[in-house]
Design an enzyme around this catalytic site. Structure first.
Site, PDB file in Angstrom:
ATOM      1  N   TYR A 164      -0.821   0.285  10.963  1.00 16.69           N
ATOM      2  CA  TYR A 164      -1.209  -0.359   9.701  1.00 16.69           C
ATOM      3  C   TYR A 164      -0.073  -0.261   8.684  1.00 16.69           C
ATOM      4  CZ  TYR A 164      -3.357  -0.879   5.081  1.00 16.69           C
ATOM      5  OH  TYR A 164      -3.622  -1.259   3.787  1.00 16.69           O
ATOM      6  N   LYS A 190       2.272  -3.303   7.095  1.00 19.66           N
ATOM      7  CA  LYS A 190       2.306  -3.577   5.655  1.00 19.66           C
ATOM      8  C   LYS A 190       3.741  -3.526   5.110  1.00 19.66           C
ATOM      9  CE  LYS A 190      -1.953  -4.332   4.124  1.00 19.66           C
ATOM     10  NZ  LYS A 190      -2.355  -5.380   3.156  1.00 19.66           N
ATOM     11  N   THR A 216       0.806  -1.231   0.000  1.00 18.39           N
ATOM     12  CA  THR A 216       0.000   0.000   0.000  1.00 18.39           C
ATOM     13  C   THR A 216       0.839   1.280   0.000  1.00 18.39           C
ATOM     14  OG1 THR A 216      -1.410   1.358   1.459  1.00 18.39           O
ATOM     15  CG2 THR A 216      -0.164  -0.373   2.517  1.00 18.39           C
ATOM     16  N   GLU A 266       0.316   3.586   1.884  1.00 18.79           N
ATOM     17  CA  GLU A 266       0.495   3.996   3.289  1.00 18.79           C
ATOM     18  C   GLU A 266       1.916   3.703   3.776  1.00 18.79           C
ATOM     19  OE1 GLU A 266      -1.753   5.421   5.908  1.00 18.79           O
ATOM     20  OE2 GLU A 266      -2.330   6.203   3.960  1.00 18.79           O
TER      21      GLU A 266
HETATM   22  P1  NDP Z   1     -11.412  -4.649   2.932  1.00 20.93           P
HETATM   23  O1  NDP Z   1     -11.247  -4.203   4.344  1.00 20.93           O
HETATM   24  O2  NDP Z   1     -12.640  -4.277   2.178  1.00 20.93           O
HETATM   25  O3  NDP Z   1     -11.293  -6.267   2.899  1.00 20.93           O
HETATM   26  C1  NDP Z   1     -10.375  -6.967   3.683  1.00 20.93           C
HETATM   27  C2  NDP Z   1     -10.935  -8.348   3.982  1.00 20.93           C
HETATM   28  O4  NDP Z   1      -9.984  -9.083   4.765  1.00 20.93           O
HETATM   29  C3  NDP Z   1     -12.235  -8.337   4.791  1.00 20.93           C
HETATM   30  O5  NDP Z   1     -13.202  -9.131   4.122  1.00 20.93           O
HETATM   31  C4  NDP Z   1     -11.837  -8.959   6.126  1.00 20.93           C
HETATM   32  O6  NDP Z   1     -12.844  -9.713   6.717  1.00 20.93           O
HETATM   33  C5  NDP Z   1     -10.693  -9.872   5.705  1.00 20.93           C
HETATM   34  N1  NDP Z   1      -9.857 -10.237   6.850  1.00 20.93           N
HETATM   35  C6  NDP Z   1      -9.464  -9.440   7.877  1.00 20.93           C
HETATM   36  N2  NDP Z   1      -8.745 -10.141   8.763  1.00 20.93           N
HETATM   37  C7  NDP Z   1      -8.673 -11.413   8.306  1.00 20.93           C
HETATM   38  C8  NDP Z   1      -8.074 -12.599   8.790  1.00 20.93           C
HETATM   39  N3  NDP Z   1      -7.403 -12.645   9.957  1.00 20.93           N
HETATM   40  N4  NDP Z   1      -8.190 -13.739   8.057  1.00 20.93           N
HETATM   41  C9  NDP Z   1      -8.893 -13.724   6.909  1.00 20.93           C
HETATM   42  N5  NDP Z   1      -9.499 -12.637   6.402  1.00 20.93           N
HETATM   43  C10 NDP Z   1      -9.391 -11.490   7.104  1.00 20.93           C
HETATM   44  O7  NDP Z   1     -10.115  -4.164   2.152  1.00 20.93           O
HETATM   45  P2  NDP Z   1      -9.931  -3.751   0.600  1.00 20.93           P
HETATM   46  O8  NDP Z   1     -10.671  -4.718  -0.240  1.00 20.93           O
HETATM   47  O9  NDP Z   1     -10.155  -2.305   0.443  1.00 20.93           O
HETATM   48  O10 NDP Z   1      -8.362  -3.972   0.432  1.00 20.93           O
HETATM   49  C11 NDP Z   1      -7.814  -5.240   0.054  1.00 20.93           C
HETATM   50  C12 NDP Z   1      -6.357  -5.293   0.464  1.00 20.93           C
HETATM   51  O11 NDP Z   1      -5.628  -4.273  -0.210  1.00 20.93           O
HETATM   52  C13 NDP Z   1      -6.082  -5.090   1.946  1.00 20.93           C
HETATM   53  O12 NDP Z   1      -4.976  -5.900   2.287  1.00 20.93           O
HETATM   54  C14 NDP Z   1      -5.704  -3.628   2.058  1.00 20.93           C
HETATM   55  O13 NDP Z   1      -4.882  -3.417   3.184  1.00 20.93           O
HETATM   56  C15 NDP Z   1      -4.969  -3.436   0.756  1.00 20.93           C
HETATM   57  N6  NDP Z   1      -4.995  -2.109   0.174  1.00 20.93           N
HETATM   58  C16 NDP Z   1      -6.185  -1.492  -0.079  1.00 20.93           C
HETATM   59  C17 NDP Z   1      -6.220  -0.273  -0.721  1.00 20.93           C
HETATM   60  C18 NDP Z   1      -7.490   0.438  -1.009  1.00 20.93           C
HETATM   61  O14 NDP Z   1      -7.446   1.626  -1.337  1.00 20.93           O
HETATM   62  N7  NDP Z   1      -8.644  -0.238  -0.952  1.00 20.93           N
HETATM   63  C19 NDP Z   1      -4.970   0.382  -1.154  1.00 20.93           C
HETATM   64  C20 NDP Z   1      -3.770  -0.388  -0.885  1.00 20.93           C
HETATM   65  C21 NDP Z   1      -3.806  -1.583  -0.260  1.00 20.93           C
HETATM   66  P3  NDP Z   1     -13.831  -9.056   7.846  1.00 20.93           P
HETATM   67  O15 NDP Z   1     -14.920  -8.419   7.056  1.00 20.93           O
HETATM   68  O16 NDP Z   1     -14.257 -10.237   8.640  1.00 20.93           O
HETATM   69  O17 NDP Z   1     -13.022  -8.066   8.614  1.00 20.93           O
HETATM   70  P1  GDR Z   2      -6.716   5.687   4.158  1.00 16.62           P
HETATM   71  O1  GDR Z   2      -8.284   5.847   3.888  1.00 16.62           O
HETATM   72  O2  GDR Z   2      -6.358   5.963   5.562  1.00 16.62           O
HETATM   73  O3  GDR Z   2      -6.027   6.483   3.089  1.00 16.62           O
HETATM   74  O4  GDR Z   2      -6.506   4.126   3.919  1.00 16.62           O
HETATM   75  P2  GDR Z   2      -9.411   6.629   4.704  1.00 16.62           P
HETATM   76  O5  GDR Z   2     -10.531   6.808   3.748  1.00 16.62           O
HETATM   77  O6  GDR Z   2      -9.713   5.983   6.015  1.00 16.62           O
HETATM   78  O7  GDR Z   2      -8.713   8.056   5.017  1.00 16.62           O
HETATM   79  C1  GDR Z   2      -8.247   8.895   3.991  1.00 16.62           C
HETATM   80  C2  GDR Z   2      -7.937  10.266   4.546  1.00 16.62           C
HETATM   81  O8  GDR Z   2      -9.163  10.902   4.912  1.00 16.62           O
HETATM   82  C3  GDR Z   2      -8.987  11.542   6.169  1.00 16.62           C
HETATM   83  N1  GDR Z   2     -10.298  11.686   6.815  1.00 16.62           N
HETATM   84  C4  GDR Z   2     -11.092  10.705   7.215  1.00 16.62           C
HETATM   85  N2  GDR Z   2     -10.955   9.364   7.139  1.00 16.62           N
HETATM   86  C5  GDR Z   2     -11.975   8.589   7.596  1.00 16.62           C
HETATM   87  N3  GDR Z   2     -11.885   7.259   7.493  1.00 16.62           N
HETATM   88  N4  GDR Z   2     -13.108   9.144   8.146  1.00 16.62           N
HETATM   89  C6  GDR Z   2     -13.286  10.487   8.258  1.00 16.62           C
HETATM   90  O9  GDR Z   2     -14.300  10.953   8.750  1.00 16.62           O
HETATM   91  C7  GDR Z   2     -12.234  11.311   7.758  1.00 16.62           C
HETATM   92  N5  GDR Z   2     -12.068  12.638   7.653  1.00 16.62           N
HETATM   93  C8  GDR Z   2     -10.895  12.868   7.091  1.00 16.62           C
HETATM   94  C9  GDR Z   2      -8.022  10.625   6.929  1.00 16.62           C
HETATM   95  O10 GDR Z   2      -7.426  11.308   8.006  1.00 16.62           O
HETATM   96  C10 GDR Z   2      -7.060  10.278   5.804  1.00 16.62           C
HETATM   97  O11 GDR Z   2      -6.095  11.271   5.669  1.00 16.62           O
HETATM   98  C11 GDR Z   2      -7.087   3.456   2.814  1.00 16.62           C
HETATM   99  C12 GDR Z   2      -7.302   1.987   3.212  1.00 16.62           C
HETATM  100  O12 GDR Z   2      -7.988   1.334   2.173  1.00 16.62           O
HETATM  101  C13 GDR Z   2      -5.975   1.292   3.431  1.00 16.62           C
HETATM  102  O13 GDR Z   2      -6.209  -0.097   3.652  1.00 16.62           O
HETATM  103  C14 GDR Z   2      -5.105   1.479   2.186  1.00 16.62           C
HETATM  104  O14 GDR Z   2      -3.866   0.855   2.364  1.00 16.62           O
HETATM  105  C15 GDR Z   2      -4.934   2.970   1.880  1.00 16.62           C
HETATM  106  O15 GDR Z   2      -6.217   3.539   1.686  1.00 16.62           O
HETATM  107  C16 GDR Z   2      -4.117   3.194   0.619  1.00 16.62           C
END
Ligand code: NDP
Ligand code: GDR
Length: 339
Positions: free
Chosen positions: A150, A154, A126, A128
């Site tokens: 987090y 990662k 990621t 992050e």
């Molecule tokens: P989500 O949170 O939507 O999905 C993650 C899934 O992982 C959930 O279904 C969760 O299940 C499951 N999970 C959590 N803990 C465990 C465990 N111990 N064993 C098995 N399954 C588990 O994430 P995204 O789809 O948005 O992201 C997918 C991946 O990509 C993640 O690894 C995230 O960190 C990474 N990522 C995401 C980005 C984004 O912008 N979306 C950007 C960069 C990286 P449950 O619902 O039970 O918690």
């Molecule tokens: P991020 O996503 O931390 O980038 O991680 P998130 O949407 O939680 O926050 C993005 C930015 O928005 C600011 N923010 C808020 N965030 C949340 N959640 N709620 C609020 O009310 C709010 N107001 C402002 C945060 O401070 C932050 O700066 C996501 C996840 O999908 C990770 O798993 C992934 O790795 C990264 O994106 C890339």
């Protein structure tokens, strides 16, 4: 013969889009998730793939469970998308987050070594990891400086994946993905929180939305396109790591502006930082800021350079920032919340 893929985190945002994409490619798709209170498959239902995925329970924390799953499924490719993915929660639950996001990856890599070293492996790294970014834009060579448990967890997942590639020749790739969003995004993430709020406020179901740092900037793309890049990484001759990003950076405030405009409530902004307010044309406060949503350490701004992915994988994003905001709001207007 059709390839078999195992996707961890299948019930999450990316798992669902990737599952659909792989099914369309003719894969047999096993989707693993841990058993949790929420047993609904609302995302898979939304994409119409619920009955096409072979679902199974596998918790990344249980090594023997991971090992047996690989032995049973005998996948050609594994996409490790499971994670405690909410940055904010990682400050409250650093140990759980680290165990899942770091040690969980190791459980998979060790199982690959044991069951079949030829399995190809994708690790969800990621942006992050760049955190307090050392340069702009960030690419595969930018040093890491994570700003949350987090992000730190990662970084371990990333380096242990690289290490297994270098030590044992595992075909293991890390996709360093910048934020990617969609109508299937969890409601706790800021984009979906805003799109849902704009939709509800426009229909009188909610009065206002309370957010945190409006000035943070992210490089936001469309999740359905980012999963294509994950697959492309595993189809190459050599395993490698790639950044996937749009190359544009926008603030939370800009996202809110577009979302509220889309529902016909243009906002005027008053005040800065914690005092900021988004006010509609009747003078009603629609966006407010609370310190409750600020993080102990913030990632101020991210912008990715996906040149390597474009040149070597032929991958590039197609959906613009404005289109992304609009498609999320449109979807929330249509479905509201089905969670
Ligand atoms: P989500 O949170 O939507 O999905 C993650 C899934 O992982 C959930 O279904 C969760 O299940 C499951 N999970 C959590 N803990 C465990 C465990 N111990 N064993 C098995 N399954 C588990 O994430 P995204 O789809 O948005 O992201 C997918 C991946 O990509 C993640 O690894 C995230 O960190 C990474 N990522 C995401 C980005 C984004 O912008 N979306 C950007 C960069 C990286 P449950 O619902 O039970 O918690
Ligand atoms: P991020 O996503 O931390 O980038 O991680 P998130 O949407 O939680 O926050 C993005 C930015 O928005 C600011 N923010 C808020 N965030 C949340 N959640 N709620 C609020 O009310 C709010 N107001 C402002 C945060 O401070 C932050 O700066 C996501 C996840 O999908 C990770 O798993 C992934 O790795 C990264 O994106 C890339």
């Amino acid at each position: 013969m059709a390839k078999t893929a195992l996707v961890t985190g299948i019930r999450g945002q990316d798992g669902t889009y990737l599952g659909k994409f792989l099914l369309e490619k003719g894969y047999r798709v096993w989707g693993a998730d841990r058993r949790s209170g929420d047993a609904t498959h609302w995302r898979a239902k939304r994409l119409g793939i619920e009955s096409d995925i072979h679902h199974m329970y596998m918790d990344l924390l249980e090594y023997s469970n991971v090992l047996r799953t690989l032995d049973r499924v005998q996948p050609d490719e594994i996409y490790n998308l499971a994670a405690q993915s909410f940055v904010s929660a990682s400050f409250e639950q650093p140990i759980v987050t680290t165990t899942i996001n770091a040690i969980g990856v190791l459980h998979l890599l060790e199982s690959i070594r044991t069951v079949n070293p030829k399995i190809r492996f994708y690790q969800a790294s990621t942006s992050e990891m760049f955190g307090k970014a050392q340069q702009t834009p960030q690419s595969e060579t930018t040093p890491f400086h994570p700003r949350s448990p987090y992000g730190v967890s990662k970084v371990f997942g990333h380096w242990i994946t690289v290490n297994y590639r270098e030590s044992y020749g595992t075909f293991a790739c890390c996709g360093i993905l910048f934020n990617h969003e969609s109508p299937l995004r969890g409601e706790e993430f800021v984009t979906r929180k805003i799109s849902l709020a704009a939709s509800r406020i426009s229909r009188g179901k909610q009065d206002k939305v309370v957010l945190g740092n409006l000035d943070a900037k992210r490089d936001w793309g469309y999740a359905a396109e980012f999963v294509e890049g994950m697959w492309l990484m595993l189809q190459q001759n050599q395993a490698d790591d790639y950044v996937l990003a749009t190359g544009e950076s926008h603030s939370i405030r800009e996202f809110a502006d577009l979302a509220f405009s889309k529902v016909g409530i243009p906002l005027q902004w008053h005040g800065d930082a914690m005092e900021a307010r988004g006010i509609d044309s009747s003078g009603v406060v629609r966006v407010e800021v609370s310190p409750d949503y600020y993080r102990p350490a913030e990632v101020d701004a991210l912008k990715g350079d996906a040149t390597k992915a474009r040149e070597r994988l032929g991958w590039k994003p197609r959906t613009t920032f404005q289109n992304l905001v609009e498609l999320m709001v449109e979807s929330d207007l249509q479905y509201d919340s089905v969670v």
